[in-house]
Scaffold this active site. Structure first.
Site, PDB file in Angstrom:
ATOM      1  N   HIS A  93     -13.442  34.186  10.986  1.00 24.34           N
ATOM      2  CA  HIS A  93     -14.024  33.340  10.254  1.00 24.34           C
ATOM      3  C   HIS A  93     -15.119  33.692   9.482  1.00 24.34           C
ATOM      4  O   HIS A  93     -15.478  33.129   8.284  1.00 24.34           O
ATOM      5  CB  HIS A  93     -14.537  31.960  11.140  1.00 24.34           C
ATOM      6  CG  HIS A  93     -13.581  31.535  11.701  1.00 24.34           C
ATOM      7  ND1 HIS A  93     -12.734  30.604  11.095  1.00 24.34           N
ATOM      8  CD2 HIS A  93     -13.326  31.878  13.360  1.00 24.34           C
ATOM      9  CE1 HIS A  93     -11.923  30.126  12.029  1.00 24.34           C
ATOM     10  NE2 HIS A  93     -11.657  30.695  12.782  1.00 24.34           N
TER      11      HIS A  93
ATOM     12  N   GLU B 281      -9.880  24.651   2.893  1.00 25.86           N
ATOM     13  CA  GLU B 281     -10.409  25.454   1.449  1.00 25.86           C
ATOM     14  C   GLU B 281      -9.286  24.616   0.414  1.00 25.86           C
ATOM     15  O   GLU B 281      -8.782  25.051  -0.581  1.00 25.86           O
ATOM     16  CB  GLU B 281      -9.376  26.677   2.411  1.00 25.86           C
ATOM     17  CG  GLU B 281      -7.776  26.223   2.886  1.00 25.86           C
ATOM     18  CD  GLU B 281      -7.141  26.004   3.143  1.00 25.86           C
ATOM     19  OE1 GLU B 281      -5.611  26.244   4.157  1.00 25.86           O
ATOM     20  OE2 GLU B 281      -8.228  25.834   4.359  1.00 25.86           O
TER      21      GLU B 281
END
Length: 264
Positions: free
Chosen positions: A147, A177
């Site tokens: 991450h 995203e």
């Protein structure tokens, strides 16, 4: 002795001396005109009376004046502090409001703020284009490199997008995203050029995922052009549909409703 006390004593003494001088002047001027004689007792009274009356009264008045001046200065100081506190509070409030409007990771407008700004911009009418921008294969970055690498990628994407659009354009992170850009005043041809610039800016990114490893990024863009009578929901639905179309056409491209083929 404080400076204030010294100042009061000096002023009261000056006032008393002036009072004695005035008393003596009146005595030697008025008493003879009335047929009287200014003797020793008269001289004594002309001096003692101002000393016993003028000095304490003058000292009290000057003390009250000093207190008034000090109170006025204190009020002025408190007013300045209040103005400064109000300025700081206003700045803090503005900063808090602005922070609440921003996505904590990327610094772009968050979803709610972007949609609010989009609605306000559309209310003015005219042309405009909405771009939905989604990172391609983003889950693989998190799965393969962790991450932190994904966070770096998101921040790099935000920087590339914000650095490409103009100062009057809106850019935000819708979540995950997925990003969005609204280009007020741009027709379809101009929006295509901006989409192509965003694609190229993202393609040029290199994200460090290890000491000797970098990865490239691409995005897919779905675009909807604002025309007369188009509602906010219709514009969003169109941009979302075109984003899905760009994904199905192979990603790393932009799709417009009127395109014969997606812009790669």
């Amino acid at each position: 002795m404080t400076p204030t006390t010294r100042r009061i004593i000096v002023k009261a003494s000056v006032a008393t001396v002036s009072s004695i001088a005035a008393s003596l002047g009146l005595a030697v001027t008025i008493v003879p005109l009335l047929g009287g004689v200014v003797d020793g007792n008269a001289w004594l009274m002309c001096i003692l009376c101002p000393l016993l009356i003028a000095w304490p009264v003058s000292a009290w008045q000057f003390r009250q004046a000093e207190r008034f001046r000090e109170a006025r200065n204190e009020i002025a100081r408190l007013h300045r502090e209040l103005v400064e506190a109000h300025r700081e509070l206003s700045a803090a409030h503005a900063a808090a409001v602005e922070k609440a409007r921003r996505d904590g990771m990327t610094g772009l407008l968050n979803r709610g703020s972007f949609l609010t700004a989009l609605r306000e911009s559309m209310a003015g009418g005219g042309e405009g284009a909405l771009l939905f921008i989604d990172a391609d294969h983003f889950k693989q970055i998190n799965d393969r490199f962790g991450h932190p690498a994904g966070d770096d990628a998101l921040q790099s994407l935000a920087t590339a997008i914000a650095g490409t659009v103009g100062a009057g354009d809106l850019s935000g992170r819708l979540g995950g995203e997925e990003f969005a850009v609204y280009l007020p005043g741009l027709a379809a041809d101009e929006a295509r050029l901006m989409a192509a610039k965003i694609l190229e800016a993202v393609r040029s990114l290199r994200i460090d995922v290890a000491a000797d490893r970098t990865i490239a990024l691409t995005v897919s863009i779905g675009a909807a052009v604002q025309t007369g009578g188009v509602t906010l929901n219709e514009l969003i639905a169109e941009a979302d549909e075109q984003l899905y179309r760009a994904k199905t056409l192979g990603r790393n491209r932009a799709a417009f409703a009127l395109d014969v083929a997606a812009v790669a």
